[in-house]
Design an enzyme around this catalytic site. Structure first.
Site, mmCIF file in Angstrom:
data_model
loop_
_atom_site.group_PDB
_atom_site.id
_atom_site.type_symbol
_atom_site.label_atom_id
_atom_site.label_comp_id
_atom_site.label_asym_id
_atom_site.label_seq_id
_atom_site.Cartn_x
_atom_site.Cartn_y
_atom_site.Cartn_z
ATOM 1 N N LYS A 87 39.068 30.814 38.563
ATOM 2 C CA LYS A 87 37.921 31.043 37.674
ATOM 3 C C LYS A 87 38.241 32.107 36.624
ATOM 4 O O LYS A 87 38.012 31.911 35.432
ATOM 5 C CB LYS A 87 36.691 31.492 38.489
ATOM 6 C CG LYS A 87 36.151 30.442 39.429
ATOM 7 C CD LYS A 87 34.893 30.912 40.117
ATOM 8 C CE LYS A 87 35.127 32.108 41.041
ATOM 9 N NZ LYS A 87 36.080 31.842 42.124
ATOM 10 N N THR A 88 38.784 33.227 37.089
ATOM 11 C CA THR A 88 39.108 34.297 36.149
ATOM 12 C C THR A 88 40.200 33.839 35.192
ATOM 13 O O THR A 88 40.174 34.132 34.004
ATOM 14 C CB THR A 88 39.537 35.557 36.926
ATOM 15 O OG1 THR A 88 38.486 35.903 37.835
ATOM 16 C CG2 THR A 88 39.792 36.725 35.997
ATOM 17 N N GLN A 124 30.390 34.190 47.171
ATOM 18 C CA GLN A 124 30.882 35.558 47.019
ATOM 19 C C GLN A 124 29.821 36.489 46.445
ATOM 20 O O GLN A 124 30.136 37.531 45.885
ATOM 21 C CB GLN A 124 32.120 35.576 46.125
ATOM 22 C CG GLN A 124 33.293 34.847 46.745
ATOM 23 C CD GLN A 124 34.551 35.015 45.913
ATOM 24 O OE1 GLN A 124 35.119 36.088 45.831
ATOM 25 N NE2 GLN A 124 34.978 33.940 45.271
ATOM 26 N N ARG A 150 40.983 37.476 49.870
ATOM 27 C CA ARG A 150 41.859 38.324 49.047
ATOM 28 C C ARG A 150 43.316 38.115 49.437
ATOM 29 O O ARG A 150 44.227 38.478 48.704
ATOM 30 C CB ARG A 150 41.527 39.829 49.216
ATOM 31 C CG ARG A 150 40.137 40.299 48.775
ATOM 32 C CD ARG A 150 39.766 39.798 47.417
ATOM 33 N NE ARG A 150 38.955 38.597 47.539
ATOM 34 C CZ ARG A 150 38.765 37.745 46.546
ATOM 35 N NH1 ARG A 150 39.314 37.950 45.386
ATOM 36 N NH2 ARG A 150 38.025 36.662 46.714
ATOM 37 N N ASP A 199 32.328 36.835 34.012
ATOM 38 C CA ASP A 199 33.015 36.616 35.301
ATOM 39 C C ASP A 199 32.095 37.088 36.428
ATOM 40 O O ASP A 199 31.203 37.897 36.202
ATOM 41 C CB ASP A 199 34.325 37.436 35.312
ATOM 42 C CG ASP A 199 35.313 36.911 36.364
ATOM 43 O OD1 ASP A 199 34.992 35.931 37.069
ATOM 44 O OD2 ASP A 199 36.413 37.492 36.471
ATOM 45 N N GLU A 200 32.311 36.593 37.639
ATOM 46 C CA GLU A 200 31.539 37.016 38.817
ATOM 47 C C GLU A 200 30.032 36.895 38.559
ATOM 48 O O GLU A 200 29.259 37.794 38.878
ATOM 49 C CB GLU A 200 31.877 38.466 39.196
ATOM 50 C CG GLU A 200 33.360 38.725 39.407
ATOM 51 C CD GLU A 200 33.873 38.294 40.777
ATOM 52 O OE1 GLU A 200 33.062 37.796 41.600
ATOM 53 O OE2 GLU A 200 35.083 38.440 41.020
HETATM 54 P P1 ATP Z 1 38.067 34.950 42.897
HETATM 55 O O1 ATP Z 1 36.947 34.034 43.305
HETATM 56 O O2 ATP Z 1 38.640 35.639 44.056
HETATM 57 O O3 ATP Z 1 37.688 35.833 41.751
HETATM 58 P P2 ATP Z 1 39.340 33.183 41.010
HETATM 59 O O4 ATP Z 1 38.689 31.864 41.177
HETATM 60 O O5 ATP Z 1 38.913 34.030 39.884
HETATM 61 O O6 ATP Z 1 39.238 33.995 42.389
HETATM 62 P P3 ATP Z 1 41.967 33.603 40.003
HETATM 63 O O7 ATP Z 1 42.079 35.027 40.366
HETATM 64 O O8 ATP Z 1 41.747 33.240 38.592
HETATM 65 O O9 ATP Z 1 40.879 32.909 40.934
HETATM 66 O O10 ATP Z 1 43.244 32.819 40.504
HETATM 67 C C1 ATP Z 1 43.755 32.992 41.804
HETATM 68 C C2 ATP Z 1 45.266 32.947 41.793
HETATM 69 O O11 ATP Z 1 45.718 31.628 41.578
HETATM 70 C C3 ATP Z 1 45.867 33.783 40.709
HETATM 71 O O12 ATP Z 1 47.065 34.357 41.180
HETATM 72 C C4 ATP Z 1 46.162 32.763 39.628
HETATM 73 O O13 ATP Z 1 47.184 33.187 38.774
HETATM 74 C C5 ATP Z 1 46.564 31.564 40.445
HETATM 75 N N1 ATP Z 1 46.317 30.287 39.741
HETATM 76 C C6 ATP Z 1 45.126 29.827 39.332
HETATM 77 N N2 ATP Z 1 45.253 28.630 38.761
HETATM 78 C C7 ATP Z 1 46.564 28.298 38.803
HETATM 79 C C8 ATP Z 1 47.341 27.162 38.367
HETATM 80 N N3 ATP Z 1 46.793 26.112 37.767
HETATM 81 N N4 ATP Z 1 48.660 27.208 38.594
HETATM 82 C C9 ATP Z 1 49.229 28.263 39.214
HETATM 83 N N5 ATP Z 1 48.566 29.339 39.646
HETATM 84 C C10 ATP Z 1 47.238 29.369 39.454
HETATM 85 MG MG MG Z 2 38.038 35.928 39.787
#
Ligand code: ATP
Ligand code: MG
Length: 729
Positions: free
Chosen positions: A35-36, A251, A610, A220-221
């Site tokens: 997402k981020t 979350q 995490r 975000d969040e």
């Molecule tokens: P959270 O809910 O914990 O905030 P999130 O959904 O924001 O998580 P991110 O932090 O953006 O998730 O991504 C999680 C991990 O997965 C990061 O290390 C990111 O670089 C990696 N990642 C996300 N998408 C891809 C992709 N398409 N290919 C490779 N790595 C990815």
């Molecule tokens: Mg995130």
């Protein structure tokens, strides 16, 4: 234009979100699904492909740290700096707006941020003024009430007491609090948001300007926005703005501070037409960790429902360590980290998460003993340290004499022979004449309203502050800071304390001078050449807002420590969650209601997710917290993870209470129970007449052995083991 670098490392759903037509967009997805990452790439996409100017973008992040990370990533993607973009937390952005438009916001130019400690002090003083008994009206509870109203966007004028005594009192206090803040130019955290919202409503011209400016808003969040934040966004977006939010209902962990999950559900209606995109692939964790998280969270009802899968490796099982007590727990964790480091891995990659800040001390001590560098985020922040707050109070007075909180904090610190009676005198004058305590002091001295000695001492203090201000007009901020620390007598004051504590306080004061220097450089870089006064004010705000991380040097490879709440959005190869015990996690304050319990479970979901490679869950049979020894059972959250995903671990050579009890004295006393249902310290048992309780200790041998049990209903009792007829639970 070649945009492959923006889209390359994304999956289909992510790419769809990044490139979605400019409009309203909700990305709803589980932890670690990117997402981020989508937000960052979408901003880069908007700038590069849609031709949006960086200044037209407003991005809201969860912490100041994530704001600077986000900026860095976008700049890397684009290959150039993005100066005009606004990125920050809700509080940070609101603060920026209010500084720029203090007049329109009805604030004084020099308004200052009242942090939660100052807020509590102010409330205590008001309780006294209103002659309310703190026993009956605990200040913390009052603080809670006020903050809650503000989070909902409610001022005292919006509230009714309906003849209810409790409401009436709270309302009176809230009014008095609002007046005191207005009079002294103080703005608390909730007020930042509330004012920023009112700023929109009261100034259509200004709103129009910002609506034209910020055509793209990204959050975000999003699951943790509260009512006032949501309202602020809605007004800003208006009919023109496009808004992208990403979040995960599983979350949402700030319900206790007014966050509303419903905002996610409401988004698609309030911001219709909005596109909904779900991401389902987790890129962060091993499949074992992900399965554990999915299973745990499935115990919550009323979820929006998302699937999360990974094609990552299975990874190691989740290790569960049952410690003897909190020292043992800390030792175990440090031990594991040492092994990790011996394998050539980094300490930076390890995080220790805990439910309550109070747990950090034991862990810190264990690391200090073996010289392992660590860094704590949040919790006891640099700017929250006593000596720093004292020095900052002088600076605040220099900037604003009407800052009552600062005045009261340092008028007699170091001791200047200004007693409580004098202070009480000044407060009365302030109250009667509706002025700040500083102004009251001025009048009291001028009109001989104080005794000769008191007048001299108070006058001396005021001269000192005036003198500090003169100096500050002519000198750089860090010199001013240095001058304050020396002239105020704070150095001598802390030196007198003696010992290690004094040393660390003095070091911190030196560090404050460094921080002031660093701030000056930063401020010069950002805003051209601010005046001395602007820099001073800016530094005060930074201190109030910032989570200035201390401990290990910024560049040192150090173990990370933080509460589960502050870990949101982050990821680490190796994660320890400490204190996974009933009563602590789920916390007893929240675990009583279903709502509270579900929020705790979401917090556990945040903690587990995490972890990238390896997760440890630790619990202790006994734990000293807030000066009391507690015995507790492992948390239900451990049981909610399927047994095949976890593995009990024991340290080599460890003598646990559990083992010695079962093998020795107790085994005899209990008529040698088999090792599976034998009683252990900390174990829950049932007695035919006293009901359920926890085994606290054991004395003696054989038939004479006595067991102490703390029964839930009747408290502590000693029983003769042979006759106790206890049933292990
Ligand atoms: P959270 O809910 O914990 O905030 P999130 O959904 O924001 O998580 P991110 O932090 O953006 O998730 O991504 C999680 C991990 O997965 C990061 O290390 C990111 O670089 C990696 N990642 C996300 N998408 C891809 C992709 N398409 N290919 C490779 N790595 C990815
Ligand atoms: Mg995130």
């Amino acid at each position: 234009m070649d945009v492959s670098h923006i889209l390359n490392s994304l999956n289909d759903a992510q790419r769809q979100a990044v490139t979605a037509d400019s409009g309203n967009l909700l990305v709803l997805a589980g932890a670690g699904s990117g997402k981020t990452r989508v937000l960052v790439h979408r901003i880069a996409w908007l700038i590069q492909m849609e031709g949006i100017a960086p200044a037209g973008i407003l991005a809201v992040t969860f912490t100041n740290k994530s704001a600077s990370e986000m900026r860095g990533r976008i700049e890397t993607l684009l290959g150039h700096p993005i100066g005009g973009m606004w990125v920050g937390t809700f509080h940070g952005l609101a603060h920026r707006l209010l500084r720029a438009h203090w007049q329109e916001a009805g604030l004084s130019e020099k308004f200052q941020i009242l942090d939660s400690d100052d807020q509590l002090r102010l409330i205590k003083r008001l309780l006294q003024t209103l002659e309310l008994d703190e026993g009956k009206w605990p200040a913390k509870q009052c603080q809670w009430f006020i903050n809650q109203q503000k989070d909902e966007g409610l001022r005292s004028t919006h509230l009714e007491h309906y003849g209810d005594d409790y409401n009436r009192t709270m309302l009176t206090l809230y009014q008095a609090y609002e007046q005191a803040c207005d009079r002294t130019g103080m703005v608390d955290f909730g007020e930042l948001l509330l004012r920023a919202h009112e700023l929109w409503l009261k100034n259509p011209g200004l709103l129009d300007y910002y609506q034209h400016r910020f055509t793209e808003i990204l959050v975000d969040e999003f699951q943790d926005t509260n009512a006032i934040q949501y309202a602020w966004l809605r007004v800003l977006a208006g009919k023109r703005g496009h808004i992208t939010v990403v979040g995960d209902d599983d979350q949402s962990i700030y319900g206790w501070r007014g966050a509303r999950i419903e905002n996610i559900q409401q988004f698609t209606q309030d911001f219709a037409p909005a596109t909904l995109i779900k991401l389902e692939q987790n890129y962060r964790s091993t499949s074992t960790i992900l399965k554990a998280a999915n299973k745990l969270i499935s115990n919550n009802a009323g979820r929006l429902g998302k699937e999360l899968w990974t094609d990552g490796t299975e990874g190691e099982p989740i290790s569960v360590y049952g410690a003897f007590n909190e020292q043992d727990e800390a030792r175990f964790i440090v031990d594991q980290i040492e092994q990790w480091v011996r394998k050539g891995r980094r300490r930076d990659d390890c995080v220790i998460l805990y439910r309550s800040n109070a747990q950090s001390r034991e862990l810190e001590e264990a690391m200090l003993r073996v010289g392992m560098p660590y860094r704590i985020y949040g919790g006891f922040r640099f700017y929250e340290r006593l000596e720093i707050r004292n020095a900052m109070a002088y600076l605040r007075l220099v900037a604003n004499r009407d800052d009552d909180a600062a005045f009261e904090r340092v008028i007699n610190l170091p001791v200047r022979g200004i007693g409580n009676a004098t202070l009480e005198n000044l407060r009365t004058i302030a109250r009667e004449q509706r002025v700040s305590v500083w102004q009251a002091a001025q009048r009291a001295v001028a009109h001989g309203m104080l005794g000769a000695r008191a007048a001299q001492n108070v006058g001396g203090f005021m001269n000192l502050i005036n003198q500090l201000e003169e100096y500050s007009a002519e000198h750089e901020l860090h010199l001013v800071m240095d001058y304050i620390i020396k002239q105020s007598g704070l150095i001598q004051h802390h030196e007198k304390e003696g010992g290690e504590k004094a040393n660390s306080r003095l070091e911190n004061l030196e560090e404050l001078v460094n921080a002031a220097k660093a701030y000056t450089m930063e401020a010069n870089g950002n805003n051209g050449e601010p005046t001395n006064a602007e820099r001073l004010a800016g530094f005060i705000d930074k201190a109030a807002l910032d989570a200035g991380d201390a401990q290990a040097d910024a560049h040192e490879d150090a173990v990370q420590m933080m509460t589960l709440h502050s870990a949101k959005g982050l990821e680490f190869p190796l994660v320890f969650i400490a204190g996974v015990e009933e009563g602590l996690f789920p916390h007893k304050m929240s675990g009583d209601s279903l709502e509270g319990l579900e929020e705790e479970r979401r917090l556990c979901y945040v903690g587990i997710t995490r972890a990238m490679e390896k997760l440890y869950l630790c619990h202790a049979e006994s734990r000293r917290l807030h000066g009391e020894e507690n015995f507790s059972r492992p948390s239900r959250f451990i049981r909610e993870i399927p047994a095949e995903l976890r593995q009990e671990v024991r340290m080599k050579g460890q003598v646990s209470r559990a083992t010695s009890w079962q093998g020795g004295i107790a085994a005899q006393a209990m008529g040698a129970p088999d090792s599976n249902n034998g009683l252990r310290l900390g174990q829950r048992v049932r007695h035919p007449s006293f009901g359920e309780g926890v085994v606290l200790s054991c004395e003696g041998n054989g038939n004479n052995a006595r067991i102490q049990i703390n029964f839930d209903a009747v408290g502590g009792k000693w029983l003769v083991a042979a006759y106790a007829r206890l049933e292990a639970l």
